[in-house]
Design an enzyme around this catalytic site. Structure first.
Site, PDB file in Angstrom:
ATOM      1  N   ASP A 116       6.164   2.029   2.206  1.00 54.59           N
ATOM      2  CA  ASP A 116       4.861   0.894   2.346  1.00 54.59           C
ATOM      3  C   ASP A 116       4.232   1.784   3.865  1.00 54.59           C
ATOM      4  OD1 ASP A 116       3.429  -1.390   2.399  1.00 54.59           O
ATOM      5  OD2 ASP A 116       5.540  -2.434   1.777  1.00 54.59           O
ATOM      6  N   HIS A 117       3.581   1.171   3.153  1.00 55.64           N
ATOM      7  CA  HIS A 117       2.346   1.756   4.823  1.00 55.64           C
ATOM      8  C   HIS A 117       1.972   0.608   5.848  1.00 55.64           C
ATOM      9  CE1 HIS A 117       0.105   4.529   6.598  1.00 55.64           C
ATOM     10  NE2 HIS A 117      -0.087   5.646   6.188  1.00 55.64           N
ATOM     11  N   ARG A 118       3.057  -0.783   5.039  1.00 59.90           N
ATOM     12  CA  ARG A 118       2.457  -1.928   6.217  1.00 59.90           C
ATOM     13  C   ARG A 118       3.450  -1.435   7.047  1.00 59.90           C
ATOM     14  NH1 ARG A 118       2.914  -7.012   2.046  1.00 59.90           N
ATOM     15  NH2 ARG A 118       4.669  -5.056   0.996  1.00 59.90           N
TER      16      ARG A 118
ATOM     17  N   VAL B 290       5.575   2.075   7.311  1.00 63.30           N
ATOM     18  CA  VAL B 290       6.521   2.676   7.604  1.00 63.30           C
ATOM     19  C   VAL B 290       4.993   3.525   7.850  1.00 63.30           C
ATOM     20  CG1 VAL B 290       7.302   4.860   6.494  1.00 63.30           C
ATOM     21  CG2 VAL B 290       7.804   2.366   6.062  1.00 63.30           C
TER      22      VAL B 290
ATOM     23  N   PRO C  48       0.939  -1.259  -0.059  1.00 63.18           N
ATOM     24  CA  PRO C  48      -0.268   0.037   0.027  1.00 63.18           C
ATOM     25  C   PRO C  48       0.510   1.191   0.213  1.00 63.18           C
ATOM     26  CG  PRO C  48       0.356  -1.025   1.877  1.00 63.18           C
ATOM     27  CD  PRO C  48       0.638  -1.828   1.441  1.00 63.18           C
TER      28      PRO C  48
END
Length: 499
Positions: free
Chosen positions: A469-471, A473, A293
């Site tokens: 990467d929002h998983r 960060v 994401p």
């Protein structure tokens, strides 16, 4: 005439030259059926999804068959060339040359490909006298690592009935002496050019034998190939690798090397096969975009002081002989930001459902090459001094420009810098390199009105974009990293206080 036995034929299979790659395209054959080859001699050039490499044959003998024509994509493990190691140089080839093999018939299944024996016997010690007569004069090819070039060619051919003997290379003085005798054979010299130049010539339909070389030692350059293209077949040059004086170059996803300029009077469309580096890049970007994401944040900053520091460093005696440019300080700024926020330097382990934080930084630099977008990385960039980092960046760009980037150089990256500014673009939303958690994009540096010390003045301004990467960060961590990079580039003295 000796009879060639099945046991005397060795089948050389397409190797895995790129750590798990499944296929490669045959770009160029350097031998033909009937040629004598020696252990370590390069017989063909292939392109994988990561790089173009040359394949050496692992034994001595006479070429009996080439199983695939140039331009064919072959699965790893399939036999591509048959060599008779019995020493019977006078035997006729057991299979038709590649030129006689239809493209449709060139595809084999792994079950159809002849299996290579477990052990390879030693090459025969004696050769037939007429095969010995075709041995090249004063040249020899040395075994080398795949993908790193070779010494002078040693391709040997059986004597032909006509007045010519084809030999890969001989000294110019010997060639002139032979040509000066009316009844003497004419010795041909294979044009000297690097693999990317040969591929460019192939794409443009240029016969290298007709090109006048301008490079050192008679080597044909890309410019020579373009100069040989007739006006009737113009071509678009590939997006250039970034000059060291500029920032690093990123090729747009739509860049296609050496695609003919469309003629709207003769054709409605042009179809370009997707393979090699472009095929791998497309698959990786789709996988990254739909797996991680993405979140992208932007900041516009005044980099006037950074550009002044670049000019000062160019005069520093410790930086003499090195190429100093804005990219060098941008790279250093990102490394310092990663040091201050180490959680950004991580990857996502889907199988274990774990975040893997790396305690080293392999800094990727996106670059456009004749084969498409590549992202080689500087190993352990975090441990390098500024001069060492400058040297590594210079080597990376030079290697990419020459088409010598190895598969190993593109493995193990942790964070990446890419650039749209070299094309005059203000900013972009970069897609993560697979396996990495962050990528920094650099926009064009332009002179713009800016409020400086309470007054509107012309200043050098650019926009940074950080995708992550929002998983693993979150917004806070991503914002801190981007803010740190921006602060360093606005006030480069922080390289000392923070570094």
């Amino acid at each position: 005439m000796t009879t060639m036995t099945e046991a005397s034929v060795r089948e050389f299979k397409m190797p895995d030259v790129g750590e798990g790659l499944t296929e490669a395209e045959i770009l160029k054959w350097y031998v033909q059926p009937g040629d004598t080859v020696t252990d370590g001699q390069v017989v063909c050039e292939v392109e994988t999804a990561k790089a173009a490499v040359e394949l050496p044959i692992p034994y001595d003998g006479v070429v009996r068959a080439l199983h695939f024509p140039e331009g064919t994509t072959v699965d790893v493990g399939m036999s591509i060339i048959a060599v008779d190691v019995s020493g019977g140089a006078g035997d006729a080839p057991v299979a038709a040359p590649v030129a006689d093999v239809p493209a449709q018939a060139a595809v084999q299944t792994p079950a159809q490909a002849p299996a290579a024996p477990e052990k390879q016997p030693e090459a025969a010690q004696a050769e037939a006298p007429r095969a010995e007569a075709a041995k090249p004069v004063g040249s020899g090819r040395q075994p080398v690592l795949v993908g790193y070039g070779v010494a002078a060619s040693s391709t040997k051919r059986r004597p032909r009935k006509g007045p010519e003997i084809a030999v890969s290379r001989v000294p110019d003085t010997i060639q002139a002496e032979l040509n000066g005798h009316g009844g003497a054979p004419v010795v041909r010299e294979r044009p000297l050019a690097k693999p990317p130049v040969r591929k460019l010539a192939k794409d443009l339909g240029v016969d290298l034998a007709t090109v006048v070389p301008s490079g050192p030692d008679g080597i044909i350059t890309r410019e020579d190939v373009h100069a040989a293209v007739t006006p009737a077949a113009p071509a678009t040059q590939a997006a250039p690798v970034a000059e060291p004086e500029q920032q690093v170059t990123q090729a747009p996803v739509t860049t296609i090397a050496a695609v003919p300029v469309p003629s709207y009077d003769t054709a409605r469309e042009t179809r370009v096969p997707v393979k090699g580096v472009r095929k791998a890049t497309a698959a990786a970007m789709v996988g990254s975009a739909f797996t991680a994401p993405h979140v992208t944040e932007f900041v516009t900053i005044d980099v006037t002081r950074t550009l002044k520091l670049v000019e000062e460093l160019k005069q520093d005696k410790d930086m003499q002989g090195l190429r100093v440019n804005p990219l060098l300080l941008i790279a250093r700024a990102l490394l310092v930001a990663v040091k201050r926020n180490p959680e950004i330097n991580a990857s996502w382990d889907e199988a274990a459902q774990e975040i893997v934080v790396k305690h080293y930084v392999n800094l990727g630099i996106a670059a456009a090459t004749p084969r498409g977008l590549l992202v080689p990385n500087i190993k352990d960039a975090h441990a390098k001094t500024l001069p060492q980092l400058a040297e590594s960046l210079g080597e990376l760009v030079s290697t990419a420009r020459e088409g010598r980037t190895s598969p190993a150089a593109m493995q193990g990256g942790t964070v990446t810098i890419t650039n749209v500014g070299v094309f005059g673009v203000d900013t972009g939303t970069p897609i993560l390199n697979p396996g990495e958690s962050a990528i920094l994009a650099i926009g064009a540096i332009k002179l713009q009105p800016w409020v400086h010390k309470g007054k509107v003045k012309p200043r050098q301004v650019t926009t940074l974009a950080l995708s992550f990467d929002h998983r693993l960060v979150d917004g806070e961590l991503g914002s801190k990293v981007l803010a740190d990079v921006a602060a360093i580039l606005e006030q480069p003295k922080k390289l000392i206080t923070w570094g």
